[in-house]
Design a protein around this motif. Sequence first.
Motif, short mmCIF file in Angstrom:
data_model
loop_
_atom_site.label_atom_id
_atom_site.label_comp_id
_atom_site.label_asym_id
_atom_site.label_seq_id
_atom_site.Cartn_x
_atom_site.Cartn_y
_atom_site.Cartn_z
N GLU A 128 0.75 -1.11 -0.22
CA GLU A 128 0.04 -0.01 -0.01
C GLU A 128 0.95 1.33 0.06
O GLU A 128 0.65 2.26 -0.44
CB GLU A 128 -0.92 -0.10 1.16
CG GLU A 128 -2.05 -1.08 1.10
CD GLU A 128 -2.97 -0.96 0.03
OE1 GLU A 128 -3.29 0.15 -0.48
OE2 GLU A 128 -3.12 -2.10 -0.43
N LYS A 131 2.43 1.62 -3.65
CA LYS A 131 1.54 2.49 -4.47
C LYS A 131 1.57 3.78 -4.51
O LYS A 131 2.02 4.50 -5.58
CB LYS A 131 0.00 1.94 -4.36
CG LYS A 131 -0.09 0.53 -4.39
CD LYS A 131 -1.50 0.14 -4.09
CE LYS A 131 -1.88 -1.37 -4.08
NZ LYS A 131 -3.23 -1.74 -3.76
N THR A 178 -2.08 -6.40 -6.79
CA THR A 178 -1.28 -4.99 -6.79
C THR A 178 -0.54 -4.61 -8.02
O THR A 178 -0.25 -3.70 -8.59
CB THR A 178 -0.38 -4.95 -5.64
OG1 THR A 178 -1.19 -5.06 -4.37
CG2 THR A 178 0.68 -3.86 -5.28
N VAL A 181 -2.70 -3.32 -10.80
CA VAL A 181 -2.97 -1.84 -10.24
C VAL A 181 -1.74 -1.00 -10.56
O VAL A 181 -1.92 0.03 -11.21
CB VAL A 181 -3.39 -1.69 -8.84
CG1 VAL A 181 -3.43 -0.32 -8.35
CG2 VAL A 181 -4.57 -2.44 -8.27
N ASP A 275 -12.57 -8.25 1.31
CA ASP A 275 -12.73 -8.00 -0.22
C ASP A 275 -14.05 -8.14 -0.69
O ASP A 275 -14.36 -7.54 -1.63
CB ASP A 275 -12.00 -9.26 -0.98
CG ASP A 275 -10.37 -9.22 -0.47
OD1 ASP A 275 -9.98 -8.20 0.19
OD2 ASP A 275 -9.69 -10.19 -0.66
N GLN A 330 -9.01 0.67 -8.00
CA GLN A 330 -9.47 -0.27 -6.90
C GLN A 330 -10.70 -0.72 -6.69
O GLN A 330 -11.55 -1.79 -6.69
CB GLN A 330 -8.62 0.14 -5.57
CG GLN A 330 -7.14 -0.02 -5.89
CD GLN A 330 -6.49 -0.24 -4.24
OE1 GLN A 330 -5.40 -0.61 -4.45
NE2 GLN A 330 -7.47 -0.52 -3.03
N ASN A 334 -12.55 -4.18 -7.18
CA ASN A 334 -13.36 -4.85 -6.30
C ASN A 334 -14.99 -4.89 -6.65
O ASN A 334 -15.46 -6.16 -6.61
CB ASN A 334 -13.30 -3.83 -5.15
CG ASN A 334 -14.15 -4.53 -3.77
OD1 ASN A 334 -15.23 -4.37 -3.42
ND2 ASN A 334 -13.32 -5.46 -3.10
N LEU A 347 -8.29 -7.45 -3.70
CA LEU A 347 -8.26 -5.96 -3.52
C LEU A 347 -9.31 -5.28 -2.90
O LEU A 347 -10.45 -5.93 -3.19
CB LEU A 347 -8.19 -5.20 -4.97
CG LEU A 347 -6.90 -5.48 -5.63
CD1 LEU A 347 -6.98 -4.67 -7.07
CD2 LEU A 347 -5.70 -4.87 -4.92
#
Length: 355
Positions: A128, A131, A178, A181, A275, A330, A334, A347
């Motif tokens: 996290e 990112k 990830t 993303v 999730d 995200q 999701n 995610l």
Amino acid sequence: MTVAPLLSETSTPTMAMRPYDTALMAVVLVLIGIGVVMVYSSSVYVAEAMLNNGAHYLHRQLVNATVGLVAMMFGLTLPYRKLRDWVYPLLALSLVLLLLLLIPGVGTTVGRSTRWFRLPFFSFQPSELAKLAFIVWLAYSLEKKNTRMKSFTVGFLPHLLCCGLIMVLCLAQPDFGTCLVLASLMVLMLFIAGTKVSYIALLFFAAVPIVVKVIAGNSMRMQRILAFLDPWEHRYDVGYQAVNSLAAMGSGGLWGLGLGESRQKIGYIPEAQTDFILPIVGEELGFVGIAAILLMFAFVVFRGVIIAWRAKDDFGRYLAFGITMLIGIQAIVNTGVSMSLLPTKGLTLPFISFG
């Protein structure tokens, strides 16, 4: 001051004088409030059965929300240009933490993945931080190279290598979601910065066989693809979450069964507070509840893009766009996973999922 090819530098005096976007903040606070309520609703049965404390996840989520709000208030006092001074320390810290996860016994393993550091009062996922660090570094780099973005060796390759390094460390955990993303963020930010579309097309064609190999070389990922293609065929194993997620969505109908009345959260959807919290929203609040949440996310993305559009410099422009896209990507992934429109990725839903 150079101007990003697809973003304008126009601004209004009113917006320039305001320290923050009140409408954006209000919507985010509403999403956080919904998250606290739905974390409690989706976890109360499991928490009571396993921990003998139905409010366990509620208490932790309240602490998480408080920490987040304090961090937000700190962020309001911090000029975003100061982040230029933290670019490389942030990036280096995130890489070191990701490397530490590769040392046996250092990180916490959940299922088959080692993605977390478990500290006395909370768990921390270095990806996290990675990112955000990548977005800050990319904004800084794109600002410096704005006039040379057409160059492959200057405007494209360094960003690809940095993103690739972080992705390799995430794959080692493993954390394929990830990686997707990060790749999406890089492509979007390079595109709005004016890189040649041919470079992005070349990257796409080069990445396809790599992605296929990464998926085919991992039995769990292959099973998730099979479950995505036909979840009902695998409803008792890898398709279990997907099938029960669809059942929750379907049973909610237009208005839902009522807050707290979900049946699928009673052991049918594992870890529903993380999730797969959106299906519980759908079951309890119906299509109307899900539509309201998705509209709020659309508003967050819209306002974020407007803020990027009106930023006074390229660093702020790219930074605002990158953070906005991170939230939007995200939320889309999701939602897609919850509705079985995408394979399971692990995610969470920003502002709403537990943690």
